[in-house]
Design a protein around this motif. Structure first.
Motif, short mmCIF file in Angstrom:
data_model
loop_
_atom_site.label_atom_id
_atom_site.label_comp_id
_atom_site.label_asym_id
_atom_site.label_seq_id
_atom_site.Cartn_x
_atom_site.Cartn_y
_atom_site.Cartn_z
N GLN A 333 -23.08 -6.25 -36.64
CA GLN A 333 -22.93 -6.70 -38.03
C GLN A 333 -21.87 -5.85 -38.72
O GLN A 333 -22.12 -4.69 -39.03
CB GLN A 333 -24.27 -6.59 -38.77
N THR A 334 -20.70 -6.40 -38.92
CA THR A 334 -19.58 -5.60 -39.44
C THR A 334 -19.75 -5.32 -40.94
O THR A 334 -20.26 -6.14 -41.70
CB THR A 334 -18.25 -6.33 -39.21
N GLY A 335 -19.29 -4.13 -41.33
CA GLY A 335 -19.28 -3.76 -42.75
C GLY A 335 -20.64 -3.47 -43.34
O GLY A 335 -20.82 -3.55 -44.55
N THR A 336 -21.62 -3.14 -42.52
CA THR A 336 -22.97 -2.87 -43.03
C THR A 336 -23.33 -1.40 -42.82
O THR A 336 -22.71 -0.68 -42.02
CB THR A 336 -24.02 -3.73 -42.30
N GLU A 339 -24.31 -0.83 -39.17
CA GLU A 339 -23.18 -0.61 -38.26
C GLU A 339 -22.67 0.82 -38.39
O GLU A 339 -22.39 1.49 -37.38
CB GLU A 339 -22.05 -1.60 -38.57
N ALA A 340 -22.56 1.32 -39.63
CA ALA A 340 -22.06 2.68 -39.86
C ALA A 340 -22.98 3.73 -39.23
O ALA A 340 -22.51 4.72 -38.65
CB ALA A 340 -21.92 2.93 -41.36
N GLU A 343 -22.47 3.67 -35.49
CA GLU A 343 -21.17 4.23 -35.13
C GLU A 343 -21.18 5.75 -35.20
O GLU A 343 -20.62 6.42 -34.34
CB GLU A 343 -20.08 3.65 -36.04
#
Length: 380
Positions: A333-336, A339-340, A343
């Motif tokens: 899920q990008t930009g969430t 995700e952070a 990462e």
């Protein structure tokens, strides 16, 4: 008669050191000679720890000095044993290397239900997003969940011919090569196997598969500290282990045991660090609020207590569970915030692998092929 050191050394050249094939002077076994009139005191160091070797050395020294130098010499012999250590070297790597696989990371938890498989799946996907070649072995023989989490529950590994041998080709999903016992059983079928049979199935998935070139192989271990864990560390050269826990005391007690298992002399696998899963809950409508449902920073404090790295915290988010259930790991899920979080965890894991390979005996010379998207790690 005046005794001379050179005469005694010459005489000792006629004695062979037990188990070494060299004479006593040549091998360096004679560490000191003191002469006081007709008295001789010798310090001798041998590597054979047996009592027989000590006695044999003493008798031979007495005989040769009395025969070759002076038959009435009064001789005192101090024999010291400097045997090579039989204890395994610190962080010694065990297991049979697998061609093409550079780093093998075991993901474990002492307790079930702490989200170990979820963390493993999202760690694998994030590594693949960063440009690494990733493999994932679902070693939870009795409760395989990776086929569901990667939306490949109905897939079957194909057979491929590699150098005249039939090998399993792992199923691939989201850039991750995957093998699980779940591919070989029916969804409603229970795996009722004793330890040796489970270990045999695991070895087949490890060594009868064609994994190809892999930068990171993740192994999703079952909860606890049992047969499967021992089979893995005996079969594969594990680069390091990651332990997953929630902040609550009940989970931390078992996480501590999980760390202790890897640190035992007989296993001796480097622990890369601890992950705190379900660290806090933030409602979607109150993004600035954090509720520590299972306790606060329990795994972080445990990492400090055990003097091992703290790899990061993953929040308790409904979408992580939902994503796992529908077979699309939440790290995609990008930009969430999710995700952070994954990462950051992944960067820390990679950094610890690099640190570990710089400072400890490697399974082989580790060359990470790409650091794309991994800003926390300097390329070697």
């Amino acid at each position: 008669m005046k005794l001379e050191k050179k005469d005694i050394l010459k005489a000792l050249e006629n004695i062979t050191v037990p188990g070494e094939g060299m004479n006593m002077v040549e091998s360096g076994a004679v560490t000191n000679i003191q002469i006081f009139g007709d008295e001789v005191e010798l310090d001798i160091t041998i590597k054979n720890p047996s009592l027989q070797a000590r006695k044999k050395t003493e008798v031979e020294i007495l005989k040769i000095i009395h025969k070759e130098v002076y038959e009435k010499a009064k001789i005192k012999i101090n024999v010291k044993v400097d045997a090579p250590s039989t204890k395994p070297k610190t962080n010694e790597i065990k297991g049979k290397p697998i061609p093409g696989i550079k780093n093998i990371i075991a993901v474990a938890s002492g307790k079930g239900g702490v989200g170990k498989s979820t963390v493993t799946a999202n760690l694998a996907v994030t590594l693949a997003k960063m440009g690494f070649k990733v493999g994932l072995l679902d070693a939870d023989i009795y409760g395989p969940s990776m086929p569901i989490m990667f939306d490949v529950a109905n897939e079957k590994p194909l057979a491929v011919n590699i150098e005249g041998k039939s090998k399993m080709k792992p199923v691939e999903s989201y850039g991750v090569k995957l093998l699980s016992i779940g591919f070989f059983t029916q969804p409603n079928q229970a795996v009722i196997w004793r330890g040796p049979m489970a270990s045999k199935a695991l070895n087949q998935m490890i060594f009868d598969a064609h994994w190809g070139e892999i930068d990171f192989m993740l192994i999703d271990l079952p909860p606890g500290t049992g047969d499967i864990h021992l089979s893995i560390v005996q079969a594969m050269p594990i680069t390091g282990a990651v332990v997953v826990s929630t902040p609550q005391e009940v989970a931390l007690a078992d996480a501590r045991k999980g760390v202790a298992m890897f640190q035992q002399d007989s296993i001796n696998v480097p622990v890369l660090g601890i992950v705190e899963n379900m660290a806090y809950f933030t409602p979607e409508e109150l993004p600035d609020n954090k509720y520590y449902i299972f306790g606060k920073e329990g795994a972080k404090n445990l990492a400090e207590d055990l003097k091992i790295p703290f790899l990061g915290e993953i929040p308790l988010v409904q979408s992580i569970r939902e994503a796992g259930d529908v077979g699309r790991p939440a790290a995609m899920q990008t930009g969430t915030a999710t995700e952070a979080a994954f990462e950051e965890l992944t960067r820390n894991v990679v950094q610890q692998v690099v640190n570990r390979n710089d400072s400890l005996p490697p399974t082989e010379a580790v060359k990470i092929t790409t650091m794309a998207g991994c800003s926390a790690v300097k390329k070697k």
